[in-house]
Structures are given as structure tokens and as C-alpha cells.
Design an enzyme around this catalytic site. Structure first.
Site, PDB file in Angstrom:
ATOM      1  N   GLY A   1      11.229   0.326-121.127  1.00  0.00           N
ATOM      2  CA  GLY A   1      11.191  -0.574-122.284  1.00  0.00           C
ATOM      3  C   GLY A   1       9.787  -1.150-122.418  1.00  0.00           C
ATOM      4  O   GLY A   1       9.112  -1.413-121.423  1.00  0.00           O
TER       5      GLY A   1
ATOM      6  N   ARG B   1      18.602  -3.801-124.254  1.00  0.00           N
ATOM      7  CA  ARG B   1      17.901  -5.079-124.286  1.00  0.00           C
ATOM      8  C   ARG B   1      18.809  -6.114-124.956  1.00  0.00           C
ATOM      9  O   ARG B   1      19.519  -5.799-125.922  1.00  0.00           O
ATOM     10  CB  ARG B   1      16.605  -4.976-125.095  1.00  0.00           C
ATOM     11  CG  ARG B   1      15.466  -4.259-124.376  1.00  0.00           C
ATOM     12  CD  ARG B   1      14.939  -5.075-123.188  1.00  0.00           C
ATOM     13  NE  ARG B   1      13.825  -4.431-122.533  1.00  0.00           N
ATOM     14  CZ  ARG B   1      13.943  -3.590-121.486  1.00  0.00           C
ATOM     15  NH1 ARG B   1      15.118  -3.307-120.989  1.00  0.00           N
ATOM     16  NH2 ARG B   1      12.859  -3.072-120.938  1.00  0.00           N
TER      17      ARG B   1
ATOM     18  N   ASP C   1      24.306  -5.906-119.044  1.00  0.00           N
ATOM     19  CA  ASP C   1      23.280  -5.898-118.001  1.00  0.00           C
ATOM     20  C   ASP C   1      22.017  -6.587-118.512  1.00  0.00           C
ATOM     21  O   ASP C   1      21.095  -6.853-117.761  1.00  0.00           O
ATOM     22  CB  ASP C   1      22.958  -4.445-117.611  1.00  0.00           C
ATOM     23  CG  ASP C   1      21.970  -4.361-116.452  1.00  0.00           C
ATOM     24  OD1 ASP C   1      22.147  -5.134-115.478  1.00  0.00           O
ATOM     25  OD2 ASP C   1      21.033  -3.539-116.512  1.00  0.00           O
TER      26      ASP C   1
ATOM     27  N   HIS D   1      20.361  -7.535-115.046  1.00  0.00           N
ATOM     28  CA  HIS D   1      19.394  -6.498-115.443  1.00  0.00           C
ATOM     29  C   HIS D   1      19.029  -5.572-114.265  1.00  0.00           C
ATOM     30  O   HIS D   1      17.885  -5.544-113.817  1.00  0.00           O
ATOM     31  CB  HIS D   1      18.123  -7.143-116.031  1.00  0.00           C
ATOM     32  CG  HIS D   1      17.344  -6.195-116.919  1.00  0.00           C
ATOM     33  ND1 HIS D   1      16.609  -6.600-117.990  1.00  0.00           N
ATOM     34  CD2 HIS D   1      17.196  -4.848-116.869  1.00  0.00           C
ATOM     35  CE1 HIS D   1      16.034  -5.559-118.577  1.00  0.00           C
ATOM     36  NE2 HIS D   1      16.370  -4.471-117.902  1.00  0.00           N
ATOM     37  N   ILE D   2      20.046  -4.832-113.821  1.00  0.00           N
ATOM     38  CA  ILE D   2      19.827  -3.951-112.655  1.00  0.00           C
ATOM     39  C   ILE D   2      19.968  -2.471-113.021  1.00  0.00           C
ATOM     40  O   ILE D   2      20.198  -1.633-112.148  1.00  0.00           O
ATOM     41  CB  ILE D   2      20.791  -4.301-111.492  1.00  0.00           C
ATOM     42  CG1 ILE D   2      22.266  -4.250-111.954  1.00  0.00           C
ATOM     43  CG2 ILE D   2      20.452  -5.650-110.895  1.00  0.00           C
ATOM     44  CD1 ILE D   2      23.259  -4.226-110.791  1.00  0.00           C
TER      45      ILE D   2
ATOM     46  N   SER E   1      18.063   0.057-113.609  1.00  0.00           N
ATOM     47  CA  SER E   1      17.302   1.076-112.867  1.00  0.00           C
ATOM     48  C   SER E   1      17.168   0.737-111.382  1.00  0.00           C
ATOM     49  O   SER E   1      16.371   1.351-110.677  1.00  0.00           O
ATOM     50  CB  SER E   1      15.909   1.221-113.487  1.00  0.00           C
ATOM     51  OG  SER E   1      15.199   0.005-113.355  1.00  0.00           O
TER      52      SER E   1
END
Ligand code: DGY
Length: 360
Positions: A116, A277, A301, A325-326, A328
Site C-alpha cells: 500500500g 485499508r 484487519d 493490521h496483520i 502480511s
């Protein structure tokens, strides 16, 4: 003379039919030994990263990095970026004209350790002729995997069930207790059919959905054929899908794509999953949709802001699963992202082609 101009000279000599081998060799020697015969270029890294990535950079650059807890504080970034040749940043760093002005004219590359890039002011960076790089592909599988995990956690109410098992609510096996929504014979709708969206579809295919539909700016006929997916309009996807999965990047066009109107068009039994996002969603509209049972559940996420404040109503909703926000966050994936980020920087400083330049 800098590393860029040496590499440029090599390319010119290579292209020139009247190559003078000794001159070419001298330039090659200069490039290969650049760091020992000139001052090393400088790079600022906004977070602690793995040794493998640092080793790649160390060979050619002077490294300064933020080693404190969490993201680099803004004033520290503004101080430390001054006169650096390269910036190695994260999605938590807003790279805009304020940072670029402080960096000054020496900055040659902004490399983000993420796919991103909505945290980069692309227009400002381009205006200054600074290169941009990102880390696509490497994190596709990890993110697709997490999306499936989040979808299942939400649809099969896994966190709620775990909580019930721990807090004594589990009195006996019961025929309809904690039942959720199965994927079999369902319609899966994927918004954004890029690399990650396609990998999500491949994984979900094994759960035997009846249909997979996608909404994407462009037709992805070949990729869609692999999973038997059909391109539909946004409204049709909303109306037909039992699972709505967001996998598009955040742009001006997708900002608040999921608003009250969109949630109202979804099935009352729909499960909504977002691993792209938070800005793609009007979060207040989502909260209303979950509270008023306009949709059945959501797995997130990503959200706005991150981290989500503890008092946010989303945390109180049983039908909402929240992850920090995991997408990756696989060890090997994150290491490779940092290594790719380092390689992008070295290539830019050497005037070579970047392994993954961000070209918009
Ligand atoms: C990215 O790289 O943009 C992802 O959101 C990280 O998980």
C-alpha cells in the site's frame, strides 16, 4: 561525481560502439568500489528491521534508523531525514511535502516496506523527481491467507465461541448454539481483483462456494477463468454476495466506497471482510450497519484510525472481529519485504533498475 553518474557513464560507454575497454573498466571499478572510494550515501530507516536487510544497505550506505518503540515520532523523522539520500519507510509514516522539504535535494528514493502506498504523497514525490519503490507480490500469499482466516473467524464466530468456552457459557453441546455462515454454496464477492484478490479467490474456491464474483476497474478474464469468477457491477456484487471481501487499494475513487448506501444494498445475512485499508469504508456507516443488523458481521484487519481507540463502538460488537493490521505478518514475508525495500534503495542509489519501482 556520484554513484548515479558513474552508472550512467557505464551505460553510455556500453551503448557506444567505440567502447574503450580500459575506460569502461575504470568506470566499472569505480562503481563496484564506489562505497570505499567516495562517501557512502546515507539512508534513514524509520523502524528497526532485520539484519539481512541492514547488511544489504550497510555495504553501500551509512544507516541512521529509529530504534525506539513504535513508529518514528514526527519531529524525529523531520530532523533525521535532513540531507539523506534515501528513505526506508513504513505505512505508518506520512511522507508528504513537510518531510520532503526537510530532506532537501539529496533525497533520491522513498522506498516503503509495504504494498500500500496511500501514506505517500505521490504527486509531491514525483514533482521532485524522487523515485518511489514498494514491496508487491512478496506479501500476496500471506495477506490472502490472513483474509481467509479472518473471514472464517467472523463467519464461524470463532472468537465468540472461544470466549464462551472460557467464561462458563458452555453448558452442553447444543444443536443451534453459535452457528455461523458456511461458505459452501454461497456467493463470494471480491472487490478489487488484483494479485491479493485473486489469491483469496483461489483459496476460497476449495470451500466450494456456488459463485465467485468480482468487481474491478478492468476485466481480468484470464485470471478469473482460473477460479471460475465472473465480473459484475459493484451494485450487483453487493446484492448477490453472502461474503463481501475488500481487497482494493485506497485511492480517491475507493475512499468510502463502502458507505451507508452500499451497506443498505447488501444482504442482511452478509459477512463483510476488509484487509485492504480502513479508508475504503465509512466506518460510522459500518458501525450503524452492524448495530442495526443491516449486515450480519464484519471482520476487519484495517480501520480508521489505526490503532483503533479502545472506546470505539466496534470493539463492543459481538458480530465484529478486529485484528491489528496483520495481513502480511508472517515472519519470512516481513523479512523479505525489508530485504526488497533495501534492494530497491541500493538500485536507486546505483542508478540501476529498481526490483519493484512504484510507477504511477
Ligand atoms: C501493506 O503492505 O500495505 C499491508 O497493508 C501490510 O500488511
Amino acid at each position: 561525481m556520484n554513484l548515479n553518474s558513474i552508472s550512467c557513464a557505464i551505460r553510455i560507454l556500453n551503448l557506444n560502439h567505440k567502447i574503450i575497454p580500459s575506460t569502461l573498466n575504470i568506470f566499472r571499478f569505480c562503481r563496484n568500489n564506489f562505497t570505499s572510494i567516495m562517501n557512502k550515501p546515507s539512508v534513514y530507516i524509520t523502524r528497526q528491521v532485520n539484519e539481512e536487510a541492514l547488511d544489504i544497505l550497510r555495504e553501500h550506505c551509512e544507516i541512521t534508523s529509529w530504534t525506539g518503540e513504535g513508529p518514528v515520532p514526527r519531529d524525529e523523522l523531520l530532523r533525521k531525514i535532513e540531507d539523506k539520500n534515501a528513505l526506508f519507510c513504513m505505512l505508518t509514516d506520512q511522507i508528504n511535502s513537510e518531510v520532503l522539504n526537510k530532506a532537501g535535494k539529496k533525497l533520491q528514493i522513498v522506498a516503503t516496506m509495504s504494498v500500500g502506498y496511500d501514506h505517500l504523497d505521490v504527486d509531491e514525490i514525483k514533482k521532485r523527481k524522487i523515485k518511489m519503490a514498494y514491496t508487491p507480490d512478496i506479501l500476496t500469499d500471506a495477506t490472502a491467507e490472513l483474509t481467509v482466516a479472518l473471514l472464517l473467524a467472523t463467519s464461524r464466530r470463532i472468537l465468540e465461541a472461544n470466549e464462551a468456552a472460557k467464561n462458563g457459557e458452555w453448558k452442553a453441546w447444543s444443536p443451534f448454539w453459535l452457528c455461523g455462515t458456511g461458505l459452501q454454496n454461497s456467493t463470494v464477492g471480491i472487490v478489487g481483483f488484483g494479485r491479493i484478490g485473486q489469491e483469496i479467490a483461489k483459496r476460497l474456491k476449495s470451500f466450494k462456494p456456488k459463485n465467485i464474483v468480482y468487481y474491478n476497474r478492468s476485466e481480468k478474464a484470464d485470471e478469473a477463468k482460473l477460479v471460475d469468477a465472473k465480473r459484475v457491477t459493484f451494485d450487483k456484487l453487493l446484492a448477490k454476495s453472502d461474503f463481501v471481501i475488500v481487497s482494493c487499494s485506497l485511492t480517491q475513487d475507493t475512499q468510502h466506497l463502502f458507505n451507508e448506501n452500499a451497506f443498505n444494498k447488501m444482504k442482511r445475512t452478509a459477512i463483510f471482510v476488509n484487509t485492504s485499508r480502513g479508508g475504503v469504508v465509512d466506518q460510522d456507516a459500518l458501525i450503524k450497519a452492524l448495530e442495526n443488523k443491516i449486515i450480519l458481521g464484519a471482520g476487519l484487519d484495517v480501520m480508521t484510525p489505526e490503532p483503533l481507540p479502545l472506546h470505539n463502538p466496534l470493539f463492543k460488537l459481538k458480530n465484529c472481529v478486529i485484528l491489528p493490521h496483520i495481513g502480511s505478518a508472517c515472519i519470512q514475508t516481513r523479512k523479505e519485504m525489508a530485504i526488497l525495500c533495501a534492494k530497491n534503495i541500493i538500485a536507486a542509489l546505483r542508478g540501476e533498475e529498481l526490483p519493484s519501482e512504484l510507477i504511477i
